[in-house]
Structure formats: C-alpha cells, structure tokens
Write a protein that holds these residues in place. Structure first.
Motif, short mmCIF file in Angstrom:
data_model
loop_
_atom_site.label_atom_id
_atom_site.label_comp_id
_atom_site.label_asym_id
_atom_site.label_seq_id
_atom_site.Cartn_x
_atom_site.Cartn_y
_atom_site.Cartn_z
N VAL A 1 91.35 56.28 -60.04
CA VAL A 1 91.43 55.17 -61.00
C VAL A 1 90.16 54.34 -60.97
O VAL A 1 89.55 54.13 -59.92
CB VAL A 1 92.66 54.24 -60.77
N THR A 2 89.78 53.86 -62.17
CA THR A 2 88.65 52.94 -62.23
C THR A 2 89.13 51.50 -62.08
O THR A 2 88.33 50.59 -61.97
CB THR A 2 87.86 53.09 -63.54
N ALA A 3 90.47 51.30 -62.09
CA ALA A 3 91.13 50.03 -61.79
C ALA A 3 90.95 48.97 -62.87
O ALA A 3 89.97 48.96 -63.60
CB ALA A 3 90.70 49.47 -60.43
N LYS B 1 83.20 51.23 -69.57
CA LYS B 1 82.23 52.33 -69.69
C LYS B 1 81.42 52.51 -68.41
O LYS B 1 81.26 53.61 -67.90
CB LYS B 1 81.30 52.03 -70.87
N GLN B 2 81.00 51.37 -67.87
CA GLN B 2 80.21 51.42 -66.63
C GLN B 2 81.08 51.88 -65.45
O GLN B 2 80.60 52.63 -64.58
CB GLN B 2 79.68 50.02 -66.36
N ALA C 1 82.51 56.13 -61.70
CA ALA C 1 83.55 57.09 -61.27
C ALA C 1 82.99 58.51 -61.24
O ALA C 1 83.26 59.29 -60.33
CB ALA C 1 84.74 57.01 -62.21
N GLN C 2 82.19 58.81 -62.27
CA GLN C 2 81.59 60.16 -62.35
C GLN C 2 80.71 60.43 -61.13
O GLN C 2 80.81 61.49 -60.51
CB GLN C 2 80.77 60.21 -63.65
N GLU C 3 79.89 59.43 -60.78
CA GLU C 3 79.01 59.62 -59.63
C GLU C 3 79.80 59.62 -58.33
O GLU C 3 79.53 60.40 -57.41
CB GLU C 3 77.92 58.53 -59.61
N HIS C 4 80.82 58.75 -58.26
CA HIS C 4 81.67 58.67 -57.08
C HIS C 4 82.29 60.04 -56.80
O HIS C 4 82.26 60.57 -55.68
CB HIS C 4 82.76 57.62 -57.34
N LEU C 5 82.83 60.64 -57.87
CA LEU C 5 83.48 61.94 -57.72
C LEU C 5 82.49 63.01 -57.27
O LEU C 5 82.80 63.85 -56.42
CB LEU C 5 84.13 62.33 -59.06
N GLU C 6 81.29 62.93 -57.86
CA GLU C 6 80.25 63.91 -57.48
C GLU C 6 79.97 63.81 -55.98
O GLU C 6 79.89 64.82 -55.28
CB GLU C 6 79.00 63.56 -58.29
N VAL C 7 79.88 62.57 -55.47
CA VAL C 7 79.59 62.37 -54.04
C VAL C 7 80.77 62.89 -53.20
O VAL C 7 80.58 63.60 -52.21
CB VAL C 7 79.33 60.88 -53.72
N VAL C 8 81.99 62.55 -53.63
CA VAL C 8 83.17 63.00 -52.87
C VAL C 8 83.19 64.53 -52.81
O VAL C 8 83.41 65.12 -51.74
CB VAL C 8 84.47 62.44 -53.52
N GLN C 9 82.95 65.17 -53.94
CA GLN C 9 83.01 66.64 -53.95
C GLN C 9 81.90 67.25 -53.11
O GLN C 9 82.12 68.23 -52.40
CB GLN C 9 82.98 67.16 -55.39
#
Ligand SMILES: Cc1cc2nc3c(=O)[nH]c(=O)nc-3n(C[C@H](O)[C@H](O)[C@H](O)COP(=O)(O)O)c2cc1C
Length: 435
Positions: free
Chosen positions: A127-129, A145-146, A151-159
C-alpha cells in the motif's frame, strides 16, 4: 468466466466490531488485542479451504472515533500473521506493508521471514497509504503519483534484496565445511531517487519462490502499477458496473504489458451483514450504523469530491453538473472516483446518495441479507465478469462470520464454484489453481 477459478480470502479483522457492533453482548470486543479471535477466523478459513487471510493495516490513529468505537486500533500484521502461521498449514497469509513509510530492507526481511515460517504462504499487500505521514517525518503526505513512483522503486529494491541471498547459495555441507556459496550472495548496490541500499539481505530466499503481490489503489497510477506487478487486486467495487469496469481495464492493461490477463485477480472487498432472515440482517445493519450521523457523511463527501451537500434539498437529483472542479489532493483517488462515477452514471437523489457504500462504508460490495442472498450476489458478480473472487469482510454481528463459514462457503463449494480441497501448500499455488 469459468466456474472453476474463483479465489477467496478473508479479511483477518473482527469486522463485526466496527461502528456500534462492538457493543453487542457476544461481540468478543475484550479479545480485540488477543490472538484467539484471529486464530479462530484463520482456522475456520483454512477449514473452508480459502486461498488466504488478509491483514489490512494503517500506521496512524485518529483519537476522536475511539471515544465510541475501536477505530483504527490494531496489532502489527507481521507479528499477528507469524503467530497464525504456527497454528495453520495451508492457508495463505497476506500482510499489509506501506512502501511510503517503511524501509524496503525491513519490509523485504519481514516478508521473507514470514515466508520461511509459513513454508511459502506469505503475500504482500503493498500500500502507498492514505495517512500516517506525521509518524514518519514526512508531513505533508506526498501526492498519490509520487507515492506510486516511490512504491515502484521500493518494490524494485525489495525484489533485488530477495534475490541477493538466493536459496541456491545455501549449502550447509558439514563435510566440506561450506555453509553458503558466497559467490552467489551479492550486494545490490541500489542507488535511486528514493532509496540507497547496499544489501545483501540478512534473510536468505526460501525454496518456495517469490512472494505474490496484492495492491489496492485504483487511480490511473494505481491501476498501471497493479497491471505491471500484482497477482491480485483488493478492489473497492460498490456495484457490478464498477467491478466490470475495473476488471476489464486491469486485464487490458496487463495484456498490453505482455502479461497473461489471468495472472491478475480482481478480488473486491465483500462486506457481509448476514442473518437468518433479510429483516434481521437489515435491522443489524441499521443498528450497527445508527451512530453514523449526517454531519459525518457530509464531511466525508466534501473531503472526497468537494461537494457540500448541506446546502442541498434531500430530493435534489445529483448530476455531473453538481460536481465541483477539485484541484487539491484527496486522501484516496480511488474512493473519490467511485463517488463521482456513481453520480455521473446513476443521477441519484441526495438522500439515496447518502446511503451508498461509497459514503457510509469503505465503498465495498455490500450484501445485507441471508446466506442465500450472499451466494446469489457472488455468483451474479462472478458470472458478469465483475470479479475473480472476493475478500470477505463479515460485519455487524458475529453471526455474519458464522453464516459465512456455515452456509455461504459450503454452498459455493457444493455448487462447484470453489475448491473442496487444497491442491497445493503455498499461496502462489492456491492463486494459480483452477479446480
Ligand atoms: C480497497 C482499498 C484498501 C486499502 N487498504 C489500505 C490499507 O490497509 N492500508 C493503507 O495504508 N492503505 C490502504 N489503501 C490505500 C491505498 O494503498 C492507496 O494509498 C490509496 O488508495 C491511494 O491510491 P489511489 O490514488 O490509487 O487511490 C487502500 C485502498 C483501497 C482502494
């Protein structure tokens, strides 16, 4: 749509405590912060062969509602689901974690740990909350939007972190003394707009494969994000039309990105106010929401779409021309859009509009009636292509949960809409299963 592929989750919340529900004699409100009621729910859900239990979460507390109801008081989802993991064997465990507030290293590790402890049953509701910035030094909340870019970058780091310590690197060879093949354990050296993370993760990957992603926001950015990465979308679809529109759009977007549209399941929240008779169910719903006064509804509508209904006659018919141009940010674009779309499509009277789930609920699909009514509504929505299943949220009184397990689920299984046995043991297997 095939009868053989619906997916069902249960919100792991005591949903029947909200509004006035907690004051009923048998509400079990005293157990709100104990493991037992959640464990009971999870065990019943596993008995009914549900795909998963789903723990929503927020990282803020509004104090005013606490005077009369539990509001957003909660337990940490990872701690709760870890406890549930040790008492269940098959059911998926979906935890909510915010990409806006929590560091990716922490989220990656919590999820991978839950995946280990549950032997492949973890899922991430990303969630972006909508609030919580004041608790994380981020005030004001950045625009939607931001938050999705982050979130996109967060997910990339997590993966990347999940793959930084691969399962194949674990050798544990007592003879050669090799614990791990360290060639395979590599830092990720991530440097981006929002995060700088070296890695590797201190928790190795499991042998159970990647953790499925759930997503909820349905703004244009939310849909684009979900179409790219989500296995399932927790959707707010108050009516059939909203469900069909969202599902068609997500499937189209997924196909345009080269994904098989069947990989993305649209699972609307389904609020269930159930009783043995419709009359009892209606009374339960009315009593539960008796405290949700007009002023609260007016304020909610005003925040979401800028429309001040205090100035209108109850019988005034609302149309698109009543909708003000709104340039300020809103808490949830999804919820604002749903309200606007309903007015544009249906031209409701002010009175009708104020009773809608978009105004007095969480915009979820709502069934107030008997177990049979719930089954009919579920079959109607699935057959119309408005959902690939649902996430059940029994409300009002504890009987809603009881009837869900004792009547709704058995009827869906008997009529061939749902599995009678698990075929797999991991969440990915459940979500990919057709039966
Ligand atoms: C059905 C639904 C459920 C959501 N559940 C949560 C939640 O449990 N915790 C949370 O912090 N945000 C939750 N959100 C907020 C979304 O993550 C998102 O931040 C918000 O909807 C704004 O995105 P949007 O602009 O795409 O609507 C939920 C949103 C929707 C539509």
């Amino acid at each position: 749509m095939s009868q053989s592929s619906i997916h069902i989750g249960l919100a792991l919340v005591m949903g029947w405590l909200s509004a006035n529900g907690w004051r009923r004699d048998n509400s079990q409100v005293e157990q709100l912060f104990n493991l037992q009621p959640y464990l009971d729910l999870a065990k019943q859900a596993e008995q009914a062969k549900l795909d998963f239990v789903f723990r929503p979460d927020t990282l803020f507390l509004k104090t005013a509602p606490l005077a009369t109801e539990p509001g957003f008081s909660n337990l940490d989802p990872f701690v709760l689901l870890s406890a549930i993991a040790s008492h269940t064997q098959k059911i998926g465990l979906v935890a909510t974690a915010s990409t806006t507030f929590l560091p990716p290293y922490v989220v990656a590790r919590q999820l991978q740990s839950l995946h280990w402890l549950s032997q492949g049953r973890a899922g991430w509701n990303l969630v972006t909350a909508i609030e919580g910035q004041q608790n994380f030094g981020e005030s004001p909340l950045s625009p939607s939007k931001q938050r999705y870019e982050k979130a996109q970058e967060h997910l990339e780091v997590v993966q990347k972190l999940w793959h930084s310590y691969p399962n194949s690197s674990l050798k544990m060879d007592k003879h050669s003394k090799q614990f791990a093949d360290i060639e395979q354990v590599q830092p990720i050296q991530h440097t981006g707009e929002y995060f700088h993370v070296k890695g590797p993760l201190s928790t190795p990957a499991t042998p159970f494969g990647d953790i499925p992603l759930f997503q909820a926001g349905a703004s244009d950015q939310g849909r684009a994000f979900a179409a790219k990465v989500a296995s399932a979308v927790f959707a707010a679809t108050p009516d059939l039309e909203a469900g069909i529109e969202l599902r068609q759009d997500l499937r189209k977007r997924a196909a345009q990105l080269g994904r098989d549209p069947n990989e993305i399941k649209v699972l609307p929240g389904l609020s269930l106010y159930l009783a043995e008779t419709r009359k009892e169910a209606e009374t339960c719903y009315r009593d539960t929401h008796a405290g949700f006064d007009l002023e609260r509804r007016y304020a909610y509508v005003e925040e979401a779409i800028g429309l001040n209904l205090r100035e209108y006659d109850d019988h005034h018919v609302l149309t698109e021309t009543d909708l003000p141009e709104l340039t300020r940010p809103v808490r949830s674009q999804t919820h604002s859009n749903l309200m606007r779309q309903y007015i544009i499509r249906e031209h409701p009277s002010v009175n009708t509009f104020l009773q809608r789930p978009e105004v007095c609920g969480s915009s979820h699909w709502l069934v107030i009636g008997t177990a049979e009514d719930a089954v009919d509504s579920i079959i109607e929505r699935i057959s119309a292509g408005a959902a690939d299943g649902f996430i059940a949220i029994p409300g009002g009184h504890i009987q809603s949960a009881q009837l869900f397990f004792e009547k709704v689920m058995p009827a869906l299984a008997e009529q061939g809409w749902f599995r009678r046995e698990y075929q797999g043991t991991t969440l990915v297997e459940h979500l990919n299963e057709s039966f």
